[in-house]
Design a protein around this motif. Sequence first.
Motif, PDB file in Angstrom:
ATOM      1  N   THR A  72      46.449  30.342  46.393  1.00 31.48           N
ATOM      2  CA  THR A  72      45.457  29.493  46.465  1.00 31.48           C
ATOM      3  C   THR A  72      45.731  28.245  46.588  1.00 31.48           C
TER       4      THR A  72
ATOM      5  N   THR B 247      54.807  40.588  45.634  1.00 28.64           N
ATOM      6  CA  THR B 247      53.980  39.645  46.302  1.00 28.64           C
ATOM      7  C   THR B 247      54.593  38.910  47.556  1.00 28.64           C
TER       8      THR B 247
ATOM      9  N   ASN C  42      51.625  38.194  36.416  1.00 28.66           N
ATOM     10  CA  ASN C  42      50.555  39.281  36.922  1.00 28.66           C
ATOM     11  C   ASN C  42      49.918  38.901  38.406  1.00 28.66           C
ATOM     12  N   LYS C  43      48.939  39.739  38.651  1.00 22.83           N
ATOM     13  CA  LYS C  43      48.642  39.465  40.145  1.00 22.83           C
ATOM     14  C   LYS C  43      47.402  38.048  39.923  1.00 22.83           C
ATOM     15  N   ASP C  44      47.213  37.897  39.126  1.00 21.50           N
ATOM     16  CA  ASP C  44      46.240  36.545  38.689  1.00 21.50           C
ATOM     17  C   ASP C  44      47.010  35.352  39.075  1.00 21.50           C
ATOM     18  N   ASP C  45      48.521  35.337  38.653  1.00 23.98           N
ATOM     19  CA  ASP C  45      49.184  34.036  38.844  1.00 23.98           C
ATOM     20  C   ASP C  45      49.651  34.070  40.262  1.00 23.98           C
TER      21      ASP C  45
ATOM     22  N   SER D  77      47.753  35.231  42.917  1.00 22.99           N
ATOM     23  CA  SER D  77      46.524  34.726  43.649  1.00 22.99           C
ATOM     24  C   SER D  77      46.465  33.058  43.347  1.00 22.99           C
ATOM     25  N   THR D  78      46.930  32.605  42.032  1.00 23.47           N
ATOM     26  CA  THR D  78      46.369  31.121  42.030  1.00 23.47           C
ATOM     27  C   THR D  78      47.656  30.465  42.791  1.00 23.47           C
TER      28      THR D  78
END
Length: 110
Positions: free
Chosen positions: A69, A101, A60-63, A65-66
């Motif tokens: 980061t 992504t 997902n988008k959180d992965d 973003s991580t």
Amino acid sequence: MRVQVYGSLSDWLQVLSGVPQGSVLGPLLFLLYVNDLPDWIKAEIKMFADDTKLWTIICNKDDSSTLQTDLNNFKKWSDKWLLLFNPEKCKIMHIGHKQNTEYYVLHRAR
């Protein structure tokens, strides 16, 4: 630092960062120098000599973003230790996910 070749010594030179090239202790010193890099990264990381690989499963988008980061933290680590890497040699491989992504590494202005 200075070097000796066949009994002749070079002039002294101040070394501000890095590990001496071609020395017996160089590989060990380099490993000590980069030993804290995994502490900056949440993704899986493998290191061999001067090669580093980061990877993670993107669901997902959180992965995504991580992982971005982690790339930002990798850059911060390299800036802190003055150990620059070549972004032209960095590669991204997507295997079997459909997240749209794009990852990047910010360059420091010179």
